[in-house]
Write a protein that holds these residues in place. Sequence first.
Motif, short mmCIF file in Angstrom:
data_model
loop_
_atom_site.label_atom_id
_atom_site.label_comp_id
_atom_site.label_asym_id
_atom_site.label_seq_id
_atom_site.Cartn_x
_atom_site.Cartn_y
_atom_site.Cartn_z
N VAL A 13 0.82 -1.21 0.00
CA VAL A 13 0.00 0.00 0.00
C VAL A 13 0.86 1.26 0.00
O VAL A 13 0.60 2.20 -0.75
CB VAL A 13 -0.96 0.00 1.22
CG1 VAL A 13 -1.71 1.31 1.31
CG2 VAL A 13 -1.91 -1.16 1.12
N GLU A 80 -7.98 -5.91 6.67
CA GLU A 80 -8.06 -4.66 5.91
C GLU A 80 -6.74 -4.42 5.15
O GLU A 80 -6.75 -4.08 3.97
CB GLU A 80 -8.33 -3.49 6.86
CG GLU A 80 -8.37 -2.15 6.19
CD GLU A 80 -8.52 -1.00 7.19
OE1 GLU A 80 -8.28 0.14 6.78
OE2 GLU A 80 -8.88 -1.24 8.36
N TYR A 81 -5.63 -4.61 5.84
CA TYR A 81 -4.31 -4.39 5.23
C TYR A 81 -4.07 -5.39 4.10
O TYR A 81 -3.58 -5.03 3.03
CB TYR A 81 -3.23 -4.49 6.30
CG TYR A 81 -1.86 -4.16 5.78
CD1 TYR A 81 -1.49 -2.85 5.53
CD2 TYR A 81 -0.93 -5.17 5.52
CE1 TYR A 81 -0.23 -2.54 5.04
CE2 TYR A 81 0.33 -4.87 5.03
CZ TYR A 81 0.68 -3.55 4.80
OH TYR A 81 1.91 -3.25 4.31
N ALA A 84 -6.11 -4.42 1.10
CA ALA A 84 -5.54 -3.24 0.44
C ALA A 84 -4.34 -3.64 -0.42
O ALA A 84 -4.17 -3.14 -1.54
CB ALA A 84 -5.14 -2.20 1.47
N ASN A 85 -3.51 -4.56 0.07
CA ASN A 85 -2.38 -5.04 -0.72
C ASN A 85 -2.85 -5.79 -1.96
O ASN A 85 -2.27 -5.66 -3.04
CB ASN A 85 -1.45 -5.92 0.12
CG ASN A 85 -0.48 -5.12 0.94
OD1 ASN A 85 -0.32 -3.91 0.74
ND2 ASN A 85 0.17 -5.76 1.88
N GLU A 87 -5.59 -5.27 -3.58
CA GLU A 87 -6.08 -4.27 -4.53
C GLU A 87 -4.92 -3.55 -5.21
O GLU A 87 -4.98 -3.26 -6.42
CB GLU A 87 -6.99 -3.26 -3.82
CG GLU A 87 -7.63 -2.26 -4.76
CD GLU A 87 -8.52 -2.90 -5.83
OE1 GLU A 87 -8.70 -2.27 -6.90
OE2 GLU A 87 -9.03 -4.01 -5.61
N THR A 88 -3.85 -3.28 -4.48
CA THR A 88 -2.67 -2.66 -5.08
C THR A 88 -2.11 -3.56 -6.17
O THR A 88 -1.76 -3.09 -7.26
CB THR A 88 -1.60 -2.37 -4.00
OG1 THR A 88 -2.17 -1.49 -3.02
CG2 THR A 88 -0.37 -1.72 -4.61
#
Length: 142
Positions: A13, A80-81, A84-85, A87-88
């Motif tokens: 992220v 959550e983290y 997010a990774n 999605e990155t």
Amino acid sequence: MKDKFLIGIDPDVDKSGVAIIDGNNVTIDNLTFFQLFDYLKFYKEKERKPTVYVECGFLNKSNWHKSAGKSAAFNAKIGEYTGANFETAKKICEMCEYLNIPHVKVKPTASKKDSEFFKKLTGITTRTNQEQRDAFLLIYGR
């Protein structure tokens, strides 16, 4: 080896680990999303394009990351983290498609390597962090 032009990316992220093999030259760095975009954009119009290898954790069937004995809120933050990774990684693959740069989605299978193991395996003795090592191992030996 001088014809190889490979880029390995371990998405994150904040700053993704990025490793580049261009012939006999090796570069290892951490880049923000838009620094990475600028770097790849440079190759959009070039005749010689790299092949980009992106670690895509979302390709694993199960990604249950939970710390025993921790609160629900703590474990929710892990989820959550992780999301997010993921999605990155998807956005980096989309970036490569947009820039018409060949890319390969790599399913992570290996465990993390510490710096001593990495130095012995690759011969690279400069200081590296986990994201940089993971990025380099995506392209090492290809």
